[in-house]
Design an enzyme around this catalytic site. Structure first.
Site, PDB file in Angstrom:
ATOM      1  N   SER A 142      40.038  42.555  36.155  1.00  0.00           N
ATOM      2  CA  SER A 142      39.711  43.413  37.291  1.00  0.00           C
ATOM      3  C   SER A 142      38.351  44.074  37.124  1.00  0.00           C
ATOM      4  O   SER A 142      37.870  44.731  38.042  1.00  0.00           O
ATOM      5  CB  SER A 142      40.779  44.507  37.442  1.00  0.00           C
ATOM      6  OG  SER A 142      40.842  45.298  36.272  1.00  0.00           O
ATOM      7  N   HIS A 144      42.208  37.673  40.752  1.00  0.00           N
ATOM      8  CA  HIS A 144      42.644  39.063  40.577  1.00  0.00           C
ATOM      9  C   HIS A 144      43.807  39.375  41.500  1.00  0.00           C
ATOM     10  O   HIS A 144      43.636  39.558  42.705  1.00  0.00           O
ATOM     11  CB  HIS A 144      41.486  40.020  40.843  1.00  0.00           C
ATOM     12  CG  HIS A 144      41.841  41.455  40.608  1.00  0.00           C
ATOM     13  ND1 HIS A 144      41.344  42.480  41.378  1.00  0.00           N
ATOM     14  CD2 HIS A 144      42.668  42.048  39.687  1.00  0.00           C
ATOM     15  CE1 HIS A 144      41.830  43.633  40.945  1.00  0.00           C
ATOM     16  NE2 HIS A 144      42.645  43.391  39.927  1.00  0.00           N
TER      17      HIS A 144
END
Length: 271
Positions: A114, A135
Site C-alpha cells: 500500500s 492493492h
C-alpha cells in the site's frame, strides 16, 4: 499463457488478514494455494480462512484453499501469484528473490503493498514485465476496490490478466499511479490524522468526532474508529511512508502497545 485463458491458477504468499481474505474470495471460483512461513502460521491461516468463509454461507469454499509451507512445490504450478507479506522492502525483496527461481516464466507476480514503490519491487522480482501492484482493502471479502499500479515495463498481457483476476474476484479495478499511497491512502491518511489532532486540540471524545463524520458526512466508520480498525502501528507506518506527520497521540498509543482493535485497545476499548 494467453490473456484469453478463462481462469488463472492463483497463489497467495502470506498468512495474514489480507492474504487469507484474498484466498477466501478466490476460492469461490476454484482451487487456491496459500503459502505460510511456518506450521503455526499455516494453522492460523486455516482458521482465518474458515472464519471469513463462514460469514458468507455457501458462497466461499474453504476446502478449496490448499495451505502449504513449501514455497517451491507449493507454488510452482501457479500462474498468478499475489504477495501479501509484511510491508517492509527487505522482506518483500528477499521473498521475490526466492520466488524468482520457483515460478514459471509466464506467471504474473502481484504485490499488495500500500506504500512501497511498485517499480522498485518489480525490478527486485526479476520479472517487471509481468508484475502488478494489486492493492486490496480490508476486509477483502466485502471491500469492492482493487487499486492496480503497473511498473513502466508491464506488458499489455499483464494488464489484461490483472484486470481479469480482479473481475474474477468480483472487484472493481482502477488503475492508479505508482506513487506513495496510490489514491486511497494518499487522500485518506492526512484526513485521519487531522481528525486525531482536531479531537486532541478541542478536547472532544473519539466517539463524538466519529459520530459527526458518520451522521453528518455519511461515512460508514468514523476516522478514529477506522484508525483502530486498520491498526495504529500500521497507520503510523503508512503515514511515515507517505511523509505525512503522524500525531503524537498515535505514537504514544503505539508505544503503549495500544495499537487498536487487534490489541483490545486504541482510541477505544474492545472486548
Amino acid at each position: 499463457m494467453s490473456a484469453a485463458t478463462p481462469a488463472e491458477r492463483l497463489g497467495i504468499v502470506g498468512s495474514g488478514t489480507i492474504a487469507c481474505g484474498l484466498a477466501a474470495c478466490a476460492a469461490r471460483h476454484g482451487e487456491v494455494t496459500l503459502w505460510a512461513r511456518s506450521d503455526a502460521s499455516a494453522e492460523r491461516a486455516e482458521r482465518s480462512v474458515a472464519k471469513v468463509c463462514s460469514k458468507f454461507a455457501d458462497e466461499l469454499r474453504p476446502e478449496r484453499v490448499r495451505i502449504t509451507t513449501d514455497l517451491g512445490e507449493g507454488l510452482e504450478d501457479r500462474t498468478f501469484v499475489v504477495e501479501a507479506v509484511a510491508e517492509h522492502m527487505d522482506t518483500k525483496v528477499e521473498l521475490f528473490e526466492n520466488l524468482r527461481r520457483r515460478l514459471d516464466d509466464g506467471a504474473v507476480l502481484g504485490t499488495t503493498t500500500s506504500s512501497l514503490p511498485v517499480a522498485t519491487l518489480a525490478l527486485a522480482s526479476g520479472r517487471p514485465e509481468r508484475f502488478v501492484g494489486f492493492h486490496v482493502f480490508n476486509p477483502v471479502a466485502r471491500m469492492e476496490l482493487i487499486e492496480l499500479a503497473f511498473p513502466p515495463q508491464a506488458a499489455p498481457e499483464t494488464r489484461m490478466r490483472a484486470h481479469a483476476v480482479a473481475a474474477m474476484l468480483e472487484k472493481r479495478a482502477v488503475e492508479v499511479p505508482d506513487c506513495a499511497g496510490f489514491v486511497v491512502n494518499r487522500l485518506l491518511f492526512p484526513f485521519l490524522f487531522d481528525a486525531v489532532r482536531f479531537a486532541e486540540e478541542n478536547g472532544m471524545a473519539p466517539a463524538d468526532v466519529d459520530a459527526c463524520m458518520t451522521l453528518g458526512a455519511g461515512h460508514p466508520m468514523g476516522p478514529l474508529a477506522l484508525l483502530d480498525y486498520v491498526g495504529l502501528d500500521v497507520s503510523m507506518a503508512i503515514g511515515e511512508s507517505l511523509g505525512v506527520e503522524v500525531p503524537e497521540r498515535v505514537r504514544a498509543l503505539v508505544a503503549e502497545g495500544a495499537v487498536g482493535k487487534k490489541a483490545g485497545r486504541g482510541f477505544y476499548a474492545y472486548d
